[in-house]
Design a protein around this motif. Structure first.
Motif, PDB file in Angstrom:
ATOM      1  N   LEU A  79       0.819  -1.210   0.000  1.00 13.61           N
ATOM      2  CA  LEU A  79       0.000   0.000   0.000  1.00 13.61           C
ATOM      3  C   LEU A  79       0.855   1.263   0.000  1.00 13.61           C
ATOM      4  O   LEU A  79       0.576   2.216  -0.746  1.00 13.61           O
ATOM      5  CB  LEU A  79      -0.933  -0.013   1.214  1.00 13.61           C
ATOM      6  CG  LEU A  79      -2.015  -1.105   1.235  1.00 13.61           C
ATOM      7  CD1 LEU A  79      -2.814  -1.039   2.530  1.00 13.61           C
ATOM      8  CD2 LEU A  79      -2.945  -0.977   0.030  1.00 13.61           C
ATOM      9  N   LEU A  80       1.874   1.296   0.826  1.00 18.28           N
ATOM     10  CA  LEU A  80       2.717   2.491   0.900  1.00 18.28           C
ATOM     11  C   LEU A  80       3.581   2.637  -0.351  1.00 18.28           C
ATOM     12  O   LEU A  80       3.862   3.758  -0.797  1.00 18.28           O
ATOM     13  CB  LEU A  80       3.584   2.439   2.153  1.00 18.28           C
ATOM     14  CG  LEU A  80       2.804   2.534   3.468  1.00 18.28           C
ATOM     15  CD1 LEU A  80       3.738   2.357   4.670  1.00 18.28           C
ATOM     16  CD2 LEU A  80       2.086   3.879   3.568  1.00 18.28           C
ATOM     17  N   ASP A  81       4.007   1.528  -0.923  1.00 16.23           N
ATOM     18  CA  ASP A  81       4.773   1.604  -2.169  1.00 16.23           C
ATOM     19  C   ASP A  81       3.901   2.159  -3.295  1.00 16.23           C
ATOM     20  O   ASP A  81       4.363   2.978  -4.102  1.00 16.23           O
ATOM     21  CB  ASP A  81       5.289   0.211  -2.533  1.00 16.23           C
ATOM     22  CG  ASP A  81       6.186   0.241  -3.756  1.00 16.23           C
ATOM     23  OD1 ASP A  81       7.278   0.822  -3.668  1.00 16.23           O
ATOM     24  OD2 ASP A  81       5.790  -0.305  -4.796  1.00 16.23           O
ATOM     25  N   ASN A  82       2.632   1.728  -3.360  1.00 17.79           N
ATOM     26  CA  ASN A  82       1.713   2.292  -4.349  1.00 17.79           C
ATOM     27  C   ASN A  82       1.524   3.786  -4.138  1.00 17.79           C
ATOM     28  O   ASN A  82       1.550   4.578  -5.091  1.00 17.79           O
ATOM     29  CB  ASN A  82       0.359   1.586  -4.270  1.00 17.79           C
ATOM     30  CG  ASN A  82       0.281   0.377  -5.174  1.00 17.79           C
ATOM     31  OD1 ASN A  82       1.224   0.058  -5.884  1.00 17.79           O
ATOM     32  ND2 ASN A  82      -0.842  -0.321  -5.125  1.00 17.79           N
ATOM     33  N   ALA A  83       1.294   4.173  -2.878  1.00 20.65           N
ATOM     34  CA  ALA A  83       1.085   5.592  -2.580  1.00 20.65           C
ATOM     35  C   ALA A  83       2.319   6.405  -2.957  1.00 20.65           C
ATOM     36  O   ALA A  83       2.210   7.519  -3.501  1.00 20.65           O
ATOM     37  CB  ALA A  83       0.762   5.765  -1.098  1.00 20.65           C
ATOM     38  N   LEU A 127      -9.949  -3.249  -9.471  1.00 21.53           N
ATOM     39  CA  LEU A 127      -8.729  -2.726  -8.868  1.00 21.53           C
ATOM     40  C   LEU A 127      -7.961  -3.787  -8.088  1.00 21.53           C
ATOM     41  O   LEU A 127      -6.727  -3.777  -8.059  1.00 21.53           O
ATOM     42  CB  LEU A 127      -9.075  -1.549  -7.952  1.00 21.53           C
ATOM     43  CG  LEU A 127      -7.906  -0.726  -7.426  1.00 21.53           C
ATOM     44  CD1 LEU A 127      -7.200  -0.032  -8.576  1.00 21.53           C
ATOM     45  CD2 LEU A 127      -8.384   0.301  -6.415  1.00 21.53           C
ATOM     46  N   PHE A 128      -8.688  -4.716  -7.434  1.00 24.82           N
ATOM     47  CA  PHE A 128      -8.045  -5.704  -6.571  1.00 24.82           C
ATOM     48  C   PHE A 128      -7.815  -7.032  -7.284  1.00 24.82           C
ATOM     49  O   PHE A 128      -7.559  -8.045  -6.637  1.00 24.82           O
ATOM     50  CB  PHE A 128      -8.882  -5.912  -5.311  1.00 24.82           C
ATOM     51  CG  PHE A 128      -8.945  -4.686  -4.429  1.00 24.82           C
ATOM     52  CD1 PHE A 128      -7.896  -4.373  -3.590  1.00 24.82           C
ATOM     53  CD2 PHE A 128     -10.035  -3.838  -4.482  1.00 24.82           C
ATOM     54  CE1 PHE A 128      -7.945  -3.243  -2.785  1.00 24.82           C
ATOM     55  CE2 PHE A 128     -10.099  -2.710  -3.682  1.00 24.82           C
ATOM     56  CZ  PHE A 128      -9.048  -2.407  -2.837  1.00 24.82           C
ATOM     57  N   MET A 129      -7.893  -7.028  -8.613  1.00 21.27           N
ATOM     58  CA  MET A 129      -7.604  -8.228  -9.392  1.00 21.27           C
ATOM     59  C   MET A 129      -6.147  -8.198  -9.847  1.00 21.27           C
ATOM     60  O   MET A 129      -5.573  -7.127 -10.057  1.00 21.27           O
ATOM     61  CB  MET A 129      -8.534  -8.312 -10.605  1.00 21.27           C
ATOM     62  CG  MET A 129     -10.003  -8.425 -10.240  1.00 21.27           C
ATOM     63  SD  MET A 129     -11.101  -8.347 -11.691  1.00 21.27           S
ATOM     64  CE  MET A 129     -10.559  -9.769 -12.597  1.00 21.27           C
ATOM     65  N   LEU A 130      -5.567  -9.393  -9.974  1.00 22.03           N
ATOM     66  CA  LEU A 130      -4.179  -9.475 -10.418  1.00 22.03           C
ATOM     67  C   LEU A 130      -4.011  -8.873 -11.809  1.00 22.03           C
ATOM     68  O   LEU A 130      -4.852  -9.067 -12.696  1.00 22.03           O
ATOM     69  CB  LEU A 130      -3.725 -10.937 -10.448  1.00 22.03           C
ATOM     70  CG  LEU A 130      -3.215 -11.535  -9.140  1.00 22.03           C
ATOM     71  CD1 LEU A 130      -2.963 -13.022  -9.318  1.00 22.03           C
ATOM     72  CD2 LEU A 130      -1.951 -10.844  -8.653  1.00 22.03           C
ATOM     73  N   PHE A 131      -2.914  -8.135 -11.982  1.00 22.30           N
ATOM     74  CA  PHE A 131      -2.471  -7.595 -13.270  1.00 22.30           C
ATOM     75  C   PHE A 131      -3.432  -6.555 -13.847  1.00 22.30           C
ATOM     76  O   PHE A 131      -3.411  -6.298 -15.049  1.00 22.30           O
ATOM     77  CB  PHE A 131      -2.254  -8.720 -14.296  1.00 22.30           C
ATOM     78  CG  PHE A 131      -1.431  -9.858 -13.771  1.00 22.30           C
ATOM     79  CD1 PHE A 131      -0.199  -9.637 -13.164  1.00 22.30           C
ATOM     80  CD2 PHE A 131      -1.890 -11.164 -13.869  1.00 22.30           C
ATOM     81  CE1 PHE A 131       0.554 -10.689 -12.677  1.00 22.30           C
ATOM     82  CE2 PHE A 131      -1.140 -12.226 -13.387  1.00 22.30           C
ATOM     83  CZ  PHE A 131       0.089 -11.980 -12.780  1.00 22.30           C
ATOM     84  N   LEU A 186      -2.257  -4.497  -4.928  1.00 26.91           N
ATOM     85  CA  LEU A 186      -3.558  -4.457  -4.256  1.00 26.91           C
ATOM     86  C   LEU A 186      -4.205  -5.836  -4.205  1.00 26.91           C
ATOM     87  O   LEU A 186      -4.902  -6.163  -3.239  1.00 26.91           O
ATOM     88  CB  LEU A 186      -4.479  -3.469  -4.962  1.00 26.91           C
ATOM     89  CG  LEU A 186      -4.136  -1.981  -4.758  1.00 26.91           C
ATOM     90  CD1 LEU A 186      -5.107  -1.105  -5.524  1.00 26.91           C
ATOM     91  CD2 LEU A 186      -4.143  -1.614  -3.278  1.00 26.91           C
ATOM     92  N   ALA A 187      -3.992  -6.655  -5.229  1.00 26.66           N
ATOM     93  CA  ALA A 187      -4.541  -8.011  -5.209  1.00 26.66           C
ATOM     94  C   ALA A 187      -3.919  -8.828  -4.087  1.00 26.66           C
ATOM     95  O   ALA A 187      -4.613  -9.561  -3.363  1.00 26.66           O
ATOM     96  CB  ALA A 187      -4.306  -8.691  -6.559  1.00 26.66           C
ATOM     97  N   LEU A 188      -2.602  -8.722  -3.923  1.00 24.93           N
ATOM     98  CA  LEU A 188      -1.929  -9.446  -2.843  1.00 24.93           C
ATOM     99  C   LEU A 188      -2.353  -8.902  -1.485  1.00 24.93           C
ATOM    100  O   LEU A 188      -2.538  -9.666  -0.524  1.00 24.93           O
ATOM    101  CB  LEU A 188      -0.414  -9.339  -3.013  1.00 24.93           C
ATOM    102  CG  LEU A 188       0.154  -9.985  -4.288  1.00 24.93           C
ATOM    103  CD1 LEU A 188       1.650  -9.713  -4.393  1.00 24.93           C
ATOM    104  CD2 LEU A 188      -0.112 -11.475  -4.327  1.00 24.93           C
ATOM    105  N   VAL A 232      -5.481  -9.394   3.707  1.00 28.77           N
ATOM    106  CA  VAL A 232      -6.538  -8.867   4.577  1.00 28.77           C
ATOM    107  C   VAL A 232      -7.654  -9.899   4.743  1.00 28.77           C
ATOM    108  O   VAL A 232      -8.147 -10.132   5.857  1.00 28.77           O
ATOM    109  CB  VAL A 232      -7.092  -7.546   3.999  1.00 28.77           C
ATOM    110  CG1 VAL A 232      -8.354  -7.112   4.751  1.00 28.77           C
ATOM    111  CG2 VAL A 232      -6.031  -6.443   4.084  1.00 28.77           C
ATOM    112  N   GLU A 233      -8.047 -10.533   3.656  1.00 33.90           N
ATOM    113  CA  GLU A 233      -9.118 -11.532   3.741  1.00 33.90           C
ATOM    114  C   GLU A 233      -8.687 -12.755   4.533  1.00 33.90           C
ATOM    115  O   GLU A 233      -9.519 -13.367   5.227  1.00 33.90           O
ATOM    116  CB  GLU A 233      -9.552 -11.935   2.335  1.00 33.90           C
ATOM    117  CG  GLU A 233     -10.303 -10.836   1.608  1.00 33.90           C
ATOM    118  CD  GLU A 233     -10.678 -11.204   0.185  1.00 33.90           C
ATOM    119  OE1 GLU A 233     -11.529 -10.504  -0.395  1.00 33.90           O
ATOM    120  OE2 GLU A 233     -10.122 -12.194  -0.340  1.00 33.90           O
TER     121      GLU A 233
END
Length: 390
Positions: free
Chosen positions: A284-288, A331-335, A351-353, A358-359
């Protein structure tokens, strides 16, 4: 048994086992006080060790006295005592091997010549050999829960086998041809360097980059599969030092020094796997960090609140480029990338990972964004219930 006159029966003590001791049905003789006087071989084979002589009928059939079927059997027996008529009862029974089956009990009262009630004899038929078991006798609530659990356990085991086969294919079968193609392309690159064919060199390099991309996708798929089955090492995890550790790792990026980091110093403790939670915050922080790279005054915030259901609601908020919210379902799907690879690097896996992590912790995750207005990712984690403080 069905045509036997009520008044012309043998006393209980003289009741013989019927011809055909191994008939495909259980034959029982029950005394007036509800004890199994004798039974044929099939009955003992079906119900095993508990099927001893002079055992109560419910125990012989493997039914607990606290089971709702015990009441049905009591009513079945009492009905014959009161009416003197043959009765039938359908219910689910279980063999000593654990196999459940749909049973039909057909009972005939036994009386002596003076009319004294001696008990009854009964035939237990296995109806599931003839028809669909669920159409005959519905499961009790406990049986239904047990059947669902067994079905899900089998499905889970099958899914794990499929994942193992899938990872085997990814790890070995697909990588082999890619290694060969990469080897030939390297030879081609050396050849083009000697021949000074610029166009061929460009094509060769593009093919090598594409192979690296496929290898990266395989790595991501393997990691996604691993996150689906890795055992969780649950413990008390204070999030404040965990997030600071992730930030220290991200400080290697030159852009990190330009960011206004707003980390809530009162981040709570949660119940979770510290390695996986660290990985989630890293994604998450790397994306941000990546998507605020072109912003004049980049701000990244990490905060939290208590959720209505007692869970911790965490969020990572940035003022970066954002994305079109109409694409949020992917958004939360791979690739699934929201921006062109020429603008921002990456395969679209973070985000997928993160969602999978989280789940696995029993939480949920969502994202709010708009083009040019940044992105806010919110997710829930269970609170610590063993020790530690928020």
């Amino acid at each position: 048994m069905l045509n036997r006159p009520l008044l012309s029966v043998l006393p209980v003590a003289e009741w013989p086992l019927p011809p055909g001791d191994r008939l495909p049905c259980a034959l029982l003789l029950i005394t007036a006080d509800g004890l199994v006087h004798s039974a044929n071989t099939t009955a003992h084979e079906w119900f095993g060790a508990q099927s001893s002589a002079m055992a109560p009928l419910v125990h012989f059939l493997g039914v607990s006295e606290y089971d709702e079927r015990a009441g049905e059997l009591d009513a079945f027996v009492e009905g014959m005592r009161q009416s003197g008529q043959m009765r039938e009862l359908r219910l689910a029974l279980q063999r000593h091997t654990g196999e459940r089956f749909s049973a039909l009990l057909m009972g005939m009262p036994l009386v002596d010549p003076s009319g004294l009630y001696l008990g009854f004899d009964t035939m237990v038929l296995d109806l599931s050999r003839w028809q669909d078991r669920e159409a005959l006798v519905p499961y009790t609530h406990a049986e239904d829960l047990r059947a669902r659990l067994e079905s899900r356990t089998r499905s889970h085991a099958m899914a794990m086998r499929d994942i193992d086969a899938f990872t085997q294919i990814l790890s070995h079968d697909l990588r082999g041809p890619l290694r060969q193609a990469r080897g030939y392309l390297r030879l081609m690159r050396e050849h083009t360097q000697r021949s000074h064919d610029v166009l061929q060199a460009e094509y060769t390099q593009s093919a090598l980059v594409a192979i690296d991309g496929v290898n990266g996708m395989i790595d991501a798929l393997l990691e996604f599969a691993r996150l689906s089955r890795v055992p969780l090492e649950l413990r008390f995890v204070p999030l404040a030092p965990l997030v600071q550790g992730v930030l220290a790792h991200l400080s290697r990026h030159a852009h990190a020094a330009m960011v206004d980091w707003r980390i809530d110093g009162r981040l709570p403790g949660v119940r979770g796997d510290p390695m996986l939670l660290s990985q989630a915050f890293s994604h998450l922080l790397d994306n941000a960090l990546k998507f605020t790279r072109g912003v004049e005054r980049p701000v990244i915030e990490v905060g939290w609140r208590d959720g209505a259901d007692g869970k911790r609601v965490l969020h990572v908020h940035d003022n970066g480029v954002g994305f079109d919210r109409r694409a949020s379902d992917k958004l939360f799907m791979l690739f699934q990338r929201q921006h062109h690879s020429l603008e921002f690097e990456g395969l679209g896996t973070g985000l997928a990972l993160t969602r999978r992590i989280v789940e696995r912790h029993g939480g949920g995750i969502r994202c709010e964004s708009a083009p040019g207005q940044g992105c806010r990712v919110s997710f829930t984690l269970p609170p610590d219930r063993v020790g530690g403080t928020a």
